[in-house]
Motif scaffolding. Sequence first.
Motif, PDB file in Angstrom:
ATOM      1  N   LEU A   1      11.285   5.972  -0.034  1.00  0.00           N
ATOM      2  CA  LEU A   1      10.040   5.495   0.561  1.00  0.00           C
ATOM      3  C   LEU A   1      10.072   3.978   0.610  1.00  0.00           C
ATOM      4  O   LEU A   1      10.623   3.337  -0.296  1.00  0.00           O
ATOM      5  CB  LEU A   1       8.839   5.957  -0.265  1.00  0.00           C
ATOM      6  CG  LEU A   1       8.733   7.467  -0.452  1.00  0.00           C
ATOM      7  CD1 LEU A   1       9.116   7.853  -1.852  1.00  0.00           C
ATOM      8  CD2 LEU A   1       7.350   7.935  -0.134  1.00  0.00           C
ATOM      9  N   GLU A   2       9.457   3.429   1.634  1.00  0.00           N
ATOM     10  CA  GLU A   2       9.401   1.974   1.764  1.00  0.00           C
ATOM     11  C   GLU A   2       8.116   1.582   2.480  1.00  0.00           C
ATOM     12  O   GLU A   2       7.708   2.245   3.431  1.00  0.00           O
ATOM     13  CB  GLU A   2      10.615   1.479   2.555  1.00  0.00           C
ATOM     14  CG  GLU A   2      10.741  -0.017   2.589  1.00  0.00           C
ATOM     15  CD  GLU A   2      12.058  -0.467   3.194  1.00  0.00           C
ATOM     16  OE1 GLU A   2      12.075  -1.620   3.673  1.00  0.00           O
ATOM     17  OE2 GLU A   2      13.041   0.295   3.203  1.00  0.00           O
ATOM     18  N   ALA A   3       7.489   0.530   1.992  1.00  0.00           N
ATOM     19  CA  ALA A   3       6.255   0.029   2.617  1.00  0.00           C
ATOM     20  C   ALA A   3       6.206  -1.489   2.493  1.00  0.00           C
ATOM     21  O   ALA A   3       6.604  -2.049   1.470  1.00  0.00           O
ATOM     22  CB  ALA A   3       5.029   0.648   1.953  1.00  0.00           C
ATOM     23  N   PRO A   4       5.690  -2.151   3.522  1.00  0.00           N
ATOM     24  CA  PRO A   4       5.552  -3.606   3.444  1.00  0.00           C
ATOM     25  C   PRO A   4       4.361  -3.994   2.559  1.00  0.00           C
ATOM     26  O   PRO A   4       3.400  -3.238   2.433  1.00  0.00           O
ATOM     27  CB  PRO A   4       5.297  -4.011   4.895  1.00  0.00           C
ATOM     28  CG  PRO A   4       4.646  -2.820   5.508  1.00  0.00           C
ATOM     29  CD  PRO A   4       5.252  -1.624   4.815  1.00  0.00           C
TER      30      PRO A   4
ATOM     31  N   GLU B   1      -1.863  -2.131  11.347  1.00  0.00           N
ATOM     32  CA  GLU B   1      -1.750  -3.562  11.076  1.00  0.00           C
ATOM     33  C   GLU B   1      -1.260  -3.848   9.658  1.00  0.00           C
ATOM     34  O   GLU B   1      -0.661  -4.878   9.405  1.00  0.00           O
ATOM     35  CB  GLU B   1      -3.067  -4.279  11.348  1.00  0.00           C
ATOM     36  CG  GLU B   1      -4.194  -3.890  10.421  1.00  0.00           C
ATOM     37  CD  GLU B   1      -5.502  -4.577  10.792  1.00  0.00           C
ATOM     38  OE1 GLU B   1      -6.085  -5.204   9.894  1.00  0.00           O
ATOM     39  OE2 GLU B   1      -5.909  -4.491  11.952  1.00  0.00           O
ATOM     40  N   LEU B   2      -1.497  -2.929   8.729  1.00  0.00           N
ATOM     41  CA  LEU B   2      -0.996  -3.103   7.368  1.00  0.00           C
ATOM     42  C   LEU B   2       0.432  -2.598   7.214  1.00  0.00           C
ATOM     43  O   LEU B   2       1.048  -2.770   6.171  1.00  0.00           O
ATOM     44  CB  LEU B   2      -1.895  -2.360   6.370  1.00  0.00           C
ATOM     45  CG  LEU B   2      -3.314  -2.870   6.215  1.00  0.00           C
ATOM     46  CD1 LEU B   2      -4.089  -2.008   5.243  1.00  0.00           C
ATOM     47  CD2 LEU B   2      -3.306  -4.322   5.755  1.00  0.00           C
TER      48      LEU B   2
ATOM     49  N   GLU C   1      -2.536  -8.194   1.053  1.00  0.00           N
ATOM     50  CA  GLU C   1      -2.558  -7.025   0.166  1.00  0.00           C
ATOM     51  C   GLU C   1      -2.142  -7.387  -1.254  1.00  0.00           C
ATOM     52  O   GLU C   1      -1.379  -8.319  -1.477  1.00  0.00           O
ATOM     53  CB  GLU C   1      -1.598  -5.948   0.674  1.00  0.00           C
ATOM     54  CG  GLU C   1      -2.004  -5.317   1.979  1.00  0.00           C
ATOM     55  CD  GLU C   1      -1.002  -4.276   2.425  1.00  0.00           C
ATOM     56  OE1 GLU C   1      -1.402  -3.101   2.500  1.00  0.00           O
ATOM     57  OE2 GLU C   1       0.155  -4.628   2.695  1.00  0.00           O
ATOM     58  N   VAL C   2      -2.618  -6.575  -2.183  1.00  0.00           N
ATOM     59  CA  VAL C   2      -2.223  -6.693  -3.578  1.00  0.00           C
ATOM     60  C   VAL C   2      -1.047  -5.744  -3.793  1.00  0.00           C
ATOM     61  O   VAL C   2      -1.124  -4.560  -3.463  1.00  0.00           O
ATOM     62  CB  VAL C   2      -3.401  -6.328  -4.515  1.00  0.00           C
ATOM     63  CG1 VAL C   2      -2.981  -6.361  -5.964  1.00  0.00           C
ATOM     64  CG2 VAL C   2      -4.589  -7.240  -4.251  1.00  0.00           C
TER      65      VAL C   2
ATOM     66  N   VAL D   1       7.882  -2.761  -0.954  1.00  0.00           N
ATOM     67  CA  VAL D   1       7.914  -1.849  -2.094  1.00  0.00           C
ATOM     68  C   VAL D   1       8.811  -0.691  -1.684  1.00  0.00           C
ATOM     69  O   VAL D   1       8.657  -0.142  -0.591  1.00  0.00           O
ATOM     70  CB  VAL D   1       6.493  -1.340  -2.451  1.00  0.00           C
ATOM     71  CG1 VAL D   1       6.556  -0.247  -3.497  1.00  0.00           C
ATOM     72  CG2 VAL D   1       5.614  -2.482  -2.918  1.00  0.00           C
ATOM     73  N   THR D   2       9.750  -0.352  -2.545  1.00  0.00           N
ATOM     74  CA  THR D   2      10.615   0.791  -2.284  1.00  0.00           C
ATOM     75  C   THR D   2      10.479   1.774  -3.444  1.00  0.00           C
ATOM     76  O   THR D   2      10.109   1.394  -4.559  1.00  0.00           O
ATOM     77  CB  THR D   2      12.094   0.380  -2.124  1.00  0.00           C
ATOM     78  OG1 THR D   2      12.535  -0.241  -3.325  1.00  0.00           O
ATOM     79  CG2 THR D   2      12.285  -0.550  -0.941  1.00  0.00           C
TER      80      THR D   2
END
Length: 139
Positions: A10-13, A102-103, A18-19, A43-44
């Motif tokens: 999983l991966e997210a910016p 957008e996030l 953002e916190v 974040v992975t």
Amino acid sequence: MTTYKIAVRLEAPVNPTEVEERVVETITTLFPESEVATHGDRVTATTHDVSHFRKRLFQQRILDTARSEFFANRGPNGFSFELTKQAARNDVVNFAVGNPDELGDVQVAITVHEPDVEAFIDYLAPATEDGEPPEYPGE
């Protein structure tokens, strides 16, 4: 009972607004067994357990949608999909389609080692009958 051998990445910016801890929570809410790492603006996570995610597919009664998404994005060794971050943080599976939020979205890639991709998709999101899901068998 069939044993499934998978690897989930999983991966997210993490956007400037953002916190970081909340982005981590976004991933661990739907995939609570994940091992998470932060890398500056990303974040992975990795896991081999999709039981909570599977349970939510049944509870939300979105097995047909999930199957469609999984099969549309499958390859010989697995499949991928994207989830909206806001929904994921609230323990809701919402597939991201079209323009990215957008996030940013949570990118999920599942590699299937055993038995095969189609069999694992059948387990994760079994076919419904006239839109009615099978009874959730639990774990």
